[in-house]
Design a protein around this motif. Structure first.
Motif, mmCIF file in Angstrom:
data_model
loop_
_atom_site.group_PDB
_atom_site.id
_atom_site.type_symbol
_atom_site.label_atom_id
_atom_site.label_comp_id
_atom_site.label_asym_id
_atom_site.label_seq_id
_atom_site.Cartn_x
_atom_site.Cartn_y
_atom_site.Cartn_z
ATOM 1 N N ASP A 145 16.671 0.068 5.589
ATOM 2 C CA ASP A 145 16.621 -0.533 6.925
ATOM 3 C C ASP A 145 17.165 -1.958 6.836
ATOM 4 O O ASP A 145 16.413 -2.938 6.846
ATOM 5 C CB ASP A 145 15.201 -0.510 7.473
ATOM 6 C CG ASP A 145 15.157 -0.811 8.960
ATOM 7 O OD1 ASP A 145 16.231 -0.903 9.584
ATOM 8 O OD2 ASP A 145 14.049 -0.965 9.503
ATOM 9 N N CYS A 148 15.899 -5.419 8.637
ATOM 10 C CA CYS A 148 14.570 -5.265 9.228
ATOM 11 C C CYS A 148 13.973 -6.666 9.364
ATOM 12 O O CYS A 148 14.042 -7.470 8.432
ATOM 13 C CB CYS A 148 13.707 -4.375 8.343
ATOM 14 S SG CYS A 148 12.132 -3.936 9.108
ATOM 15 N N SER A 219 13.569 0.483 18.894
ATOM 16 C CA SER A 219 12.871 0.240 17.632
ATOM 17 C C SER A 219 12.774 1.537 16.841
ATOM 18 O O SER A 219 12.802 2.633 17.415
ATOM 19 C CB SER A 219 11.460 -0.293 17.893
ATOM 20 O OG SER A 219 11.489 -1.448 18.703
ATOM 21 N N HIS A 224 7.252 0.154 12.526
ATOM 22 C CA HIS A 224 7.881 -0.719 13.505
ATOM 23 C C HIS A 224 7.055 -0.755 14.785
ATOM 24 O O HIS A 224 6.442 0.252 15.172
ATOM 25 C CB HIS A 224 9.305 -0.263 13.794
ATOM 26 C CG HIS A 224 10.189 -0.389 12.592
ATOM 27 N ND1 HIS A 224 11.320 0.375 12.408
ATOM 28 C CD2 HIS A 224 10.104 -1.191 11.507
ATOM 29 C CE1 HIS A 224 11.901 0.036 11.262
ATOM 30 N NE2 HIS A 224 11.169 -0.905 10.698
ATOM 31 N N SER A 250 7.792 -8.433 17.793
ATOM 32 C CA SER A 250 8.453 -7.155 17.501
ATOM 33 C C SER A 250 8.845 -7.081 16.038
ATOM 34 O O SER A 250 9.109 -8.097 15.387
ATOM 35 C CB SER A 250 9.689 -6.969 18.397
ATOM 36 O OG SER A 250 10.589 -8.054 18.267
ATOM 37 N N HIS A 251 8.884 -5.860 15.523
ATOM 38 C CA HIS A 251 9.232 -5.595 14.121
ATOM 39 C C HIS A 251 10.109 -4.341 14.089
ATOM 40 O O HIS A 251 9.665 -3.250 14.452
ATOM 41 C CB HIS A 251 7.968 -5.357 13.288
ATOM 42 C CG HIS A 251 8.236 -4.900 11.884
ATOM 43 N ND1 HIS A 251 7.479 -3.917 11.269
ATOM 44 C CD2 HIS A 251 9.175 -5.264 10.988
ATOM 45 C CE1 HIS A 251 7.940 -3.726 10.035
ATOM 46 N NE2 HIS A 251 8.968 -4.524 9.843
ATOM 47 N N SER A 252 11.363 -4.497 13.700
ATOM 48 C CA SER A 252 12.265 -3.353 13.570
ATOM 49 C C SER A 252 13.530 -3.821 12.873
ATOM 50 O O SER A 252 13.671 -5.005 12.564
ATOM 51 C CB SER A 252 12.588 -2.756 14.948
ATOM 52 O OG SER A 252 13.262 -1.516 14.812
#
Length: 462
Positions: A145, A148, A219, A224, A250-252
């Protein structure tokens, strides 16, 4: 047709009887099989006449490189001694993870390493592994990823903004965020990243552009998330007054674009860089080669694309909230950078690690029921200017499914006052290390500026 061309055809037009023939045949099969044999052979004849003019070309650059200065493929033995390293929070990291890290430190291109206190076992480098190398980039040192990252928006609204709005905010996350492989926005937003010349110049990226556009502003699955929560700023020099604020985290990463880049260039690295079987996922690409430069450019594009996805998510929700952003804090934690290590130009891989150069801002999340920490780097050279990227897992995804039930997870969330949309038991709060202990093990790496506490969490359905 291009795919009917054989090695003898290339030898007949003047190709040397070496690996450049195999390289050319592979590229013909991948990119030229719909073109006529005569047209392809004409292109290759022109390449033979002036290979310098094709260096960097998206299709024929690797052939040109092979004709001018053939890349030697040789088996790489590991060094006997490890490169210098430090491990933070060593007592909380299992032996399997440390052994994987030790193997990376024995690579011939390894210069220095550091292992973060949230570290756990992964592919190639462990999650939480930081490795500086000499003019070499390891695709699995960056991770699947690519790019990320975390992104935190702090709004001009107090924490009390939540009062009486929980249901409304849950609906906003449900309706205006998209997760996983198949969810996309009906109304797409344009972004300058989609006009990058690399989408034209690199054949792999050309094929991925449509998918990247479809997934823009979405996402991934797994861990995530997009969350509403409260930020507490404790530092007096944070740029906004100390206090409590309503915030979005946010997390992605780079979605299918990054995954496809990682897959293709890892395969190329493994072919070009034979290693002992136990470390084959640590195969690297030399940055002086066509493939090395192409991966570097594609990786950076994937990182910019990941940022674009977060920007889109935050813009959509900010518009619906009707609020003004006071501050945005963001950072990659799966990437590689060109940095100086002990006066030597290196490639620093951070796979699940937060950049923590002197004064550099970042966000280190906890779990759904534990705070995340807003931090500023202290520029610790022994950690390669890095810190953890989160709490780190105690239990793998498969272990979580056998240890915990969905009802246990929901009870834990309810007790913490956290609302969850989607999510699965493999992301249960119990799967993660104690974030306070992790932060305690890296006090010499970062200073804490504030905290983020989740209140409403949106994740993939699976």
């Amino acid at each position: 047709m291009g795919n009917k061309i054989k090695g003898k055809d290339l030898l007949k037009i003047g190709f040397p009887n070496d690996n450049s023939v195999n390289i050319a045949l592979g590229l013909i099969s991948r990119y030229k099989k719909r073109e006529t044999k005569d047209r392809v052979l004409k292109e290759l004849s022109e390449l033979l006449y002036a290979p310098d003019e094709y260096i960097g070309d998206g299709i024929w650059g690797k052939v040109a490189e092979g004709l001018i200065a053939p890349v030697e493929v040789k088996f790489n033995e590991l060094k006997i001694e490890r490169s210098p390293f430090l491990i933070y929070g060593e007592n909380e990291i299992d032996d399997k993870t440390k052994h994987q890290f030790y193997q990376a430190l024995k690579l011939p291109v390894s210069v220095q390493g550091a292992l973060m206190p949230d570290a756990h076992y992964g592919y190639g480098l462990p999650i939480g592994g930081v490795l500086a190398t000499d003019n070499a980039v390891i695709p699995y040192g960056v991770g699947v990823d690519i790019g990320c990252r975390m992104s935190l928006s702090i709004f001009d609204a107090p924490a009390s903004f939540f009062n009486g709005k929980t249901h409304q905010l849950e609906n906003l996350l449900s309706e205006h965020t998209k997760f996983g492989m198949y969810e996309t926005h009906k109304i797409k937003h344009d972004h300058p990243i989609m006009e990058s010349k690399l989408f034209r110049e690199i054949p792999l990226l050309r094929k991925l552009k449509t998918k990247a556009y479809q997934q823009l502003g979405t996402s991934g699955g797994g861990n995530h998330f997009v969350e509403f929560g409260t930020v507490t700023i404790t530092a007096s020099d944070a740029g906004i007054p100390a206090g409590e604020y309503f915030a979005l985290l946010s997390h992605s990463g780079s979605r299918g674009l990054g995954a496809a880049i990682a897959k293709q260039y890892t395969q190329l690295a493994v072919k070009q860089c034979p290693l002992p079987r136990q470390v084959q996922h640590l195969a690297w690409l030399n940055l002086d080669t066509h493939d090395g430069q192409e991966y570097w450019n594609a990786m950076n594009l994937a990182g910019e694309y990941a940022k674009a996805c977060h920007d889109d998510i935050h813009a959509r929700l900010t518009k619906k909230l009707g609020l003004r952003m006071l501050m945005t804090i963001e950072n990659h934690h799966n990437f590689a950078w060109k940095e100086t290590v002990n006066d030597k130009a290196c490639i620093v891989h951070r796979k699940g690690a937060t950049p923590a150069g002197l004064g550099e801002w970042g966000i280190i999340p906890g779990s759904m029921t534990a705070p995340g920490f807003i931090v500023r780097g202290l520029g610790n050279a022994s950690s390669l200017n890095s810190a953890s990227h989160g709490a780190g897992r105690v239990f793998s995804r498969s272990e979580c499914k056998s240890r915990f039930t969905k009802s246990e997870m929901m009870k834990t969330l309810n007790n913490a006052g956290v609302s969850l949309i989607g999510g699965a038991v493999d992301e249960a709060p119990m799967a993660y290390k104690n974030i306070h202990q992790v932060m305690g093990n890296q006090q010499e790496l970062v200073e804490t500026i504030g905290t983020f506490v989740p209140r409403i969490v949106r994740m993939d359905k699976n």
